[in-house]
Design a protein around this motif. Structure first.
Motif, PDB file in Angstrom:
ATOM      1  N   GLU A 152      -0.036 -10.712  -6.675  1.00  0.00           N
ATOM      2  CA  GLU A 152       1.206 -11.473  -6.791  1.00  0.00           C
ATOM      3  C   GLU A 152       2.094 -10.895  -7.897  1.00  0.00           C
ATOM      4  O   GLU A 152       3.312 -10.797  -7.733  1.00  0.00           O
ATOM      5  CB  GLU A 152       0.899 -12.938  -7.067  1.00  0.00           C
ATOM      6  N   ILE A 172       3.731  -7.640  -6.677  1.00  0.00           N
ATOM      7  CA  ILE A 172       4.816  -7.943  -5.738  1.00  0.00           C
ATOM      8  C   ILE A 172       6.062  -8.392  -6.514  1.00  0.00           C
ATOM      9  O   ILE A 172       7.176  -7.935  -6.228  1.00  0.00           O
ATOM     10  CB  ILE A 172       4.379  -9.005  -4.710  1.00  0.00           C
ATOM     11  N   LYS A 183       9.696  -6.433  -6.647  1.00  0.00           N
ATOM     12  CA  LYS A 183      10.960  -7.080  -6.302  1.00  0.00           C
ATOM     13  C   LYS A 183      11.966  -6.994  -7.452  1.00  0.00           C
ATOM     14  O   LYS A 183      13.164  -6.926  -7.221  1.00  0.00           O
ATOM     15  CB  LYS A 183      10.709  -8.533  -5.915  1.00  0.00           C
ATOM     16  N   GLU A 186       5.584 -14.057   0.042  1.00  0.00           N
ATOM     17  CA  GLU A 186       5.341 -12.669   0.461  1.00  0.00           C
ATOM     18  C   GLU A 186       3.850 -12.345   0.494  1.00  0.00           C
ATOM     19  O   GLU A 186       3.371 -11.726   1.433  1.00  0.00           O
ATOM     20  CB  GLU A 186       6.053 -11.658  -0.451  1.00  0.00           C
ATOM     21  N   GLN A 238       2.290 -14.030   3.487  1.00  0.00           N
ATOM     22  CA  GLN A 238       2.598 -13.316   4.733  1.00  0.00           C
ATOM     23  C   GLN A 238       1.772 -12.035   4.868  1.00  0.00           C
ATOM     24  O   GLN A 238       1.250 -11.731   5.942  1.00  0.00           O
ATOM     25  CB  GLN A 238       4.076 -12.975   4.799  1.00  0.00           C
ATOM     26  N   ILE A 239       1.673 -11.300   3.776  1.00  0.00           N
ATOM     27  CA  ILE A 239       0.949 -10.025   3.806  1.00  0.00           C
ATOM     28  C   ILE A 239      -0.538 -10.249   4.089  1.00  0.00           C
ATOM     29  O   ILE A 239      -1.127  -9.566   4.932  1.00  0.00           O
ATOM     30  CB  ILE A 239       1.159  -9.263   2.472  1.00  0.00           C
ATOM     31  N   ILE A 289       8.231  -7.241   5.708  1.00  0.00           N
ATOM     32  CA  ILE A 289       8.078  -8.472   4.909  1.00  0.00           C
ATOM     33  C   ILE A 289       8.777  -8.330   3.565  1.00  0.00           C
ATOM     34  O   ILE A 289       9.494  -9.228   3.118  1.00  0.00           O
ATOM     35  CB  ILE A 289       6.584  -8.815   4.703  1.00  0.00           C
ATOM     36  N   MET A 290       8.585  -7.185   2.925  1.00  0.00           N
ATOM     37  CA  MET A 290       9.143  -6.967   1.588  1.00  0.00           C
ATOM     38  C   MET A 290      10.601  -6.484   1.628  1.00  0.00           C
ATOM     39  O   MET A 290      11.219  -6.326   0.587  1.00  0.00           O
ATOM     40  CB  MET A 290       8.284  -5.942   0.823  1.00  0.00           C
ATOM     41  N   LYS A 291      11.098  -6.204   2.842  1.00  0.00           N
ATOM     42  CA  LYS A 291      12.451  -5.643   2.983  1.00  0.00           C
ATOM     43  C   LYS A 291      12.569  -4.376   2.129  1.00  0.00           C
ATOM     44  O   LYS A 291      13.525  -4.185   1.380  1.00  0.00           O
ATOM     45  CB  LYS A 291      13.511  -6.669   2.607  1.00  0.00           C
TER      46      LYS A 291
END
Length: 128
Positions: free
Chosen positions: A17, A20, A24, A65, A68-69, A105-107
């Motif tokens: 986490e 991620i 971002k 995120e 989802q992953i 997912i992460m764009k």
């Protein structure tokens, strides 16, 4: 032993986490984050992970995120055929699809680009 495994998984998920969030926020470079995506896959598709993620409801403690992953990874593990390990290309194909979907997912198209570049220059599972 089960309790130790549970807390170890929690620690790993916390690191996931954080990485991620750092990605971002552009704290972590593209190539560094892209290498973590394979670890998301490894944990999420491991044999006993779903017991913690779903049965113990660990998913509820993490941001969208990561949920989802790891839901993607556990879903891939459930879809594996009995002969998954014996078909040479199965793992590499699954790993590519995972990276592609995590990029969505992460764009963050750099995840897919990094994986494709690495795959083109070496066999994914081979040591350098």
């Amino acid at each position: 032993m089960r309790e130790k495994a549970y807390w170890f998984v929690c620690q790993v998920l916390n690191l996931f986490e954080i990485i991620i969030s750092y990605r971002k926020d552009h704290v972590v470079p593209d190539d560094v984050f892209a290498t973590w995506v394979s670890w998301f896959h490894e944990l999420g598709t491991s044999k006993r992970f779903e017991r913690f993620w779903i049965d113990e409801e660990l998913w509820s403690h993490y941001k969208g995120e990561l949920q989802q992953i790891l839901n993607l990874a556990t879903g891939l593990a459930r879809k594996r055929e009995e002969d998954f390990a014996s078909v040479e290309s199965s793992y590499d194909d699954e790993l590519k699809a995972f990276h592609d979907q995590v990029a969505t997912i992460m764009k963050d198209p750099s995840i897919k680009e990094h994986f494709d570049k690495r795959r083109a220059t070496q066999h994914v599972g081979a040591p350098q």
